[in-house]
Design a protein around this motif. Structure first.
Motif, mmCIF file in Angstrom:
data_model
loop_
_atom_site.group_PDB
_atom_site.id
_atom_site.type_symbol
_atom_site.label_atom_id
_atom_site.label_comp_id
_atom_site.label_asym_id
_atom_site.label_seq_id
_atom_site.Cartn_x
_atom_site.Cartn_y
_atom_site.Cartn_z
ATOM 1 N N SER A 62 0.844 -1.196 0.000
ATOM 2 C CA SER A 62 0.000 0.000 0.000
ATOM 3 C C SER A 62 0.873 1.238 0.000
ATOM 4 N N SER A 96 -7.743 -1.410 -3.956
ATOM 5 C CA SER A 96 -8.565 -0.818 -2.906
ATOM 6 C C SER A 96 -7.968 0.542 -2.577
ATOM 7 N N THR A 98 -8.422 3.973 0.129
ATOM 8 C CA THR A 98 -9.038 4.520 1.335
ATOM 9 C C THR A 98 -8.688 5.993 1.468
ATOM 10 N N GLN A 107 -13.913 7.827 6.916
ATOM 11 C CA GLN A 107 -13.128 7.197 5.855
ATOM 12 C C GLN A 107 -14.072 6.838 4.710
ATOM 13 N N HIS A 109 -13.928 3.976 1.524
ATOM 14 C CA HIS A 109 -13.212 2.845 0.943
ATOM 15 C C HIS A 109 -13.790 2.542 -0.446
ATOM 16 N N ARG A 111 -13.336 -0.001 -3.738
ATOM 17 C CA ARG A 111 -12.714 -1.261 -4.135
ATOM 18 C C ARG A 111 -13.264 -1.694 -5.487
ATOM 19 N N TRP A 187 -17.630 5.400 5.925
ATOM 20 C CA TRP A 187 -17.385 4.974 7.314
ATOM 21 C C TRP A 187 -17.380 6.203 8.206
ATOM 22 N N ARG A 197 -21.175 2.041 9.055
ATOM 23 C CA ARG A 197 -20.557 1.637 7.791
ATOM 24 C C ARG A 197 -21.672 1.400 6.779
ATOM 25 N N ARG A 199 -22.503 0.965 2.743
ATOM 26 C CA ARG A 199 -21.799 0.591 1.522
ATOM 27 C C ARG A 199 -22.729 0.599 0.318
#
Length: 214
Positions: A62, A96, A98, A107, A109, A111, A187, A197, A199
């Motif tokens: 990462s 991915s 972030t 946050q 995310h 993906r 998040w 969370r 999504r």
């Protein structure tokens, strides 16, 4: 010396909550809301994101890069195509990303699969880059071992002379990657680690919204 007690470090997240009713109808609008709030809050480099990859060997890596475009198509960043991350993305075209906005206790995310952006799109972005950054892209053999910093600075100086008085072209080894999301998670930190969370998940041509356990 006294070492910090990592186990004792903790923050209580109390700034906000996030419900399904709070969400925009699509992930891009929700992203725009949150990054606008990050900018207003004075977050340093709010477009910075940690991108994780894994090459053919399955070993993860990462690093932090800067998102330069976000649209319904996905998230775009630019880099050296000979770099370690680009080699991994070529071998295993998934990533991915972030966005870590710690002061806001938030946050995002992202993906999904990745692909290179079109050369003309890279050229349009390249034309906006500061000249020093353009020279740096030519000077740096990204991810390769170099003997010292002086080698890089000498190469930068050499390129300044070479391109003096004219536009700097896009290096053949440089361009953009587009992360095409399969999921985008928002998040929000909450008290007692019961974080929110939510999504967005691609389901064919539609997007579903799901709540995940923290």
């Amino acid at each position: 010396m006294t070492h910090p007690d990592l186990a004792a470090m903790r923050e209580s997240y109390t700034l906000s909550g996030l419900s399904v009713e709070d969400l925009a109808p699509d992930w891009t609008t929700q992203f725009e809301r949150w990054i606008a709030q990050a900018v207003s809050a004075g977050i340093t480099e709010p477009n910075a994101m940690v991108v994780a990859t894994a090459g053919a060997d399955g070993h993860p890596a990462s690093r932090t890069v800067l998102a330069k475009e976000v649209s319904a198509a996905g998230v775009v960043f630019y880099t050296n195509y000979d770099s370690a991350k680009s080699r991994a993305l070529t071998e295993n075209p998934w990533a991915s990303a972030t966005f870590p906005w710690y002061p806001l206790q938030r946050q995002i995310h992202v993906r999904g699969s990745v692909r290179r952006v079109e050369p003309e799109r890279t050229a349009a972005y390249w034309a906006q880059r500061p000249r020093g950054s353009q020279l740096g892209a030519w000077a740096s053999p990204q991810s390769e071992v170099v003997p010292d910093r002086e080698v890089l600075e000498a190469r930068q100086t050499e390129l300044e002379r070479e391109f003096e008085g004219r536009d700097i072209p896009v290096p053949p080894h440089w361009g953009g990657w587009l992360i095409e999301p399969e999921t985008v998670e928002f998040w929000q930190g909450r008290v007692a680690r019961l974080h929110d969370r939510l999504r967005y998940r691609r389901a064919g041509s539609a997007w579903l919204v799901e709540r995940l356990a923290p």
